[in-house]
Design an enzyme around this catalytic site. Structure first.
Site, PDB file in Angstrom:
ATOM      1  N   GLY A 110     -16.097  65.183 133.433  1.00  0.00           N
ATOM      2  CA  GLY A 110     -16.212  65.611 133.857  1.00  0.00           C
ATOM      3  C   GLY A 110     -15.372  65.576 135.801  1.00  0.00           C
ATOM      4  O   GLY A 110     -16.056  64.088 136.228  1.00  0.00           O
ATOM      5  N   ASP A 128      -9.909  55.186 128.211  1.00  0.00           N
ATOM      6  CA  ASP A 128     -10.098  55.958 128.539  1.00  0.00           C
ATOM      7  C   ASP A 128      -9.294  57.325 128.234  1.00  0.00           C
ATOM      8  O   ASP A 128     -10.452  58.110 126.960  1.00  0.00           O
ATOM      9  CB  ASP A 128      -9.593  56.639 130.193  1.00  0.00           C
ATOM     10  CG  ASP A 128     -10.798  57.796 130.524  1.00  0.00           C
ATOM     11  OD1 ASP A 128     -11.282  58.587 129.896  1.00  0.00           O
ATOM     12  OD2 ASP A 128     -10.024  57.602 131.647  1.00  0.00           O
ATOM     13  N   GLU A 186     -16.019  57.589 139.420  1.00  0.00           N
ATOM     14  CA  GLU A 186     -13.969  57.154 139.041  1.00  0.00           C
ATOM     15  C   GLU A 186     -13.921  58.156 140.413  1.00  0.00           C
ATOM     16  O   GLU A 186     -12.829  57.660 141.045  1.00  0.00           O
ATOM     17  CB  GLU A 186     -14.247  58.082 137.984  1.00  0.00           C
ATOM     18  CG  GLU A 186     -12.551  58.511 137.707  1.00  0.00           C
ATOM     19  CD  GLU A 186     -12.318  58.921 136.847  1.00  0.00           C
ATOM     20  OE1 GLU A 186     -10.769  58.763 136.132  1.00  0.00           O
ATOM     21  OE2 GLU A 186     -13.766  60.223 135.825  1.00  0.00           O
TER      22      GLU A 186
END
Length: 333
Positions: A168, A276, A198
């Protein structure tokens, strides 16, 4: 090079179950549950997957997750994933499952456990792919999601469960606040593999290492901004689960030329290559390896080393690791 990459035995460590769903799989589910509102036309679905930024991606991800209304739906997802992994010559994959998200959609915990276990056996029998599970806190600000994730991972604990994660949005979510959940998971024998770095800077990665005792870092690409962090990662061998095409699709990285993967390798960081959310990002593991060849100039030896990194960084049984490493060496010559 295409032939070499397609034939290279691989391991994947960072792939989300919902985001892995191929166009065909999502169309099957969308037509099964048209009331959810996910496009049932292939052209419209592909437009649906054109993201403007990470927040837009999260909105779409949540919508697709809403198609998981039963254990049968989850099994459909896993069957599609196993087929795609086999096509990419993936021998073993650690799949991230946001169990709490499926339970919130009405899938009972025991039904979800059964779907995971049955589909795992089927993936190996029909496709030769070993699947393992990482149960992650979705990080969507849902009250109680940490405890609910722990409850499923530890009480149900489907066969193949290896790790505990955190995904998230990163901004505004201090990793320290999740320490208690990771402590419980670790004490119960699960490995700890949170996302960090990220969308945010090196401080998030440091927090994942110090507060959550991360054994691997999901993404971690902002480490290139901090020389001390790069040295720490290289010295300790903490692997990064890097997903280049994902970073481009969500505009976390603006262009291939700006992607930090080459800098990470140059610094001696252990890099693993992953997809991913391949279904949503129109990629697969073969494409990620080909991307690294075309954009970064990595040759056969370097690509084989990336494949070996993923094997060694995995939580697969030692016997399976040895077997895959031998296959990689035989293929690479």
């Amino acid at each position: 090079m295409h032939k070499f990459i397609f034939g290279l035995p691989k391991v994947e460590l960072h792939v989300h179950l919902v985001g892995a769903a191929s166009t065909d799989t999502v169309l099957t589910l969308a037509r099964r549950h048209p009331e959810v509102g996910v496009p049932t036309d292939e052209t419209e679905l592909r437009k649906f997957y054109e993201f403007t930024d990470f927040d837009h991606f999260v909105d779409v991800y949540v919508k697709v997750n809403s198609l998981m209304l039963s254990g049968e739906d989850v099994s459909t997802l896993i069957t599609g994933l196993a087929e795609d992994l086999a096509f990419n010559n993936v021998r073993y994959a650690e799949v991230t499952v946001s169990a709490v998200s499926h339970i919130q959609m009405g899938v009972a915990p025991d039904e979800l456990k059964a779907a995971l276990e049955t589909s795992r056996v089927r993936a190996l029998a029909e496709h030769g792919v070993h699947l393992a599970w990482i149960f992650d806190i979705p990080g969507l600000r849902t009250p109680g999601e940490e405890q609910a994730t722990l409850d499923f991972a530890l009480r149900q604990r489907p066969g193949g469960t290896v790790a505990f994660g955190l995904a998230g949005q990163e901004a505004g979510r201090d990793r320290e606040g999740y320490r208690w959940a990771f402590d419980i998971a670790r004490d119960a024998g699960l490995h700890c593999v949170p996302h960090a770095g990220e969308m945010t800077g090196p401080a998030t990665i440091w927090a994942a290492i110090r507060a959550l005792q991360a054994e691997r870092i999901g993404h971690g690409i902002s480490a290139v901004r901090d020389p001390a962090l790069l040295k720490h990662l290289a010295d300790t061998g903490i692997p990064l689960e890097v997903c280049p095409i994902s970073n481009l699709r969500t505009n976390v990285v603006r262009s291939a030329q700006e992607h930090p993967l080459p800098q990470l390798l140059d610094a001696g960081v252990v890099v693993t290559l992953n997809t991913d959310d391949p279904g949503m990002f129109h990629t697969d593991l073969n494409s990620e390896y080909l991307f690294c060849h075309q954009e970064f100039g990595l040759g056969r030896s370097e690509l084989a080393d990336l494949a070996r990194n993923s094997v060694r960084a995995s939580f697969a049984p030692d016997e399976l690791k040895s077997r895959i490493l031998k296959e990689i060496s035989e293929h690479a010559g």
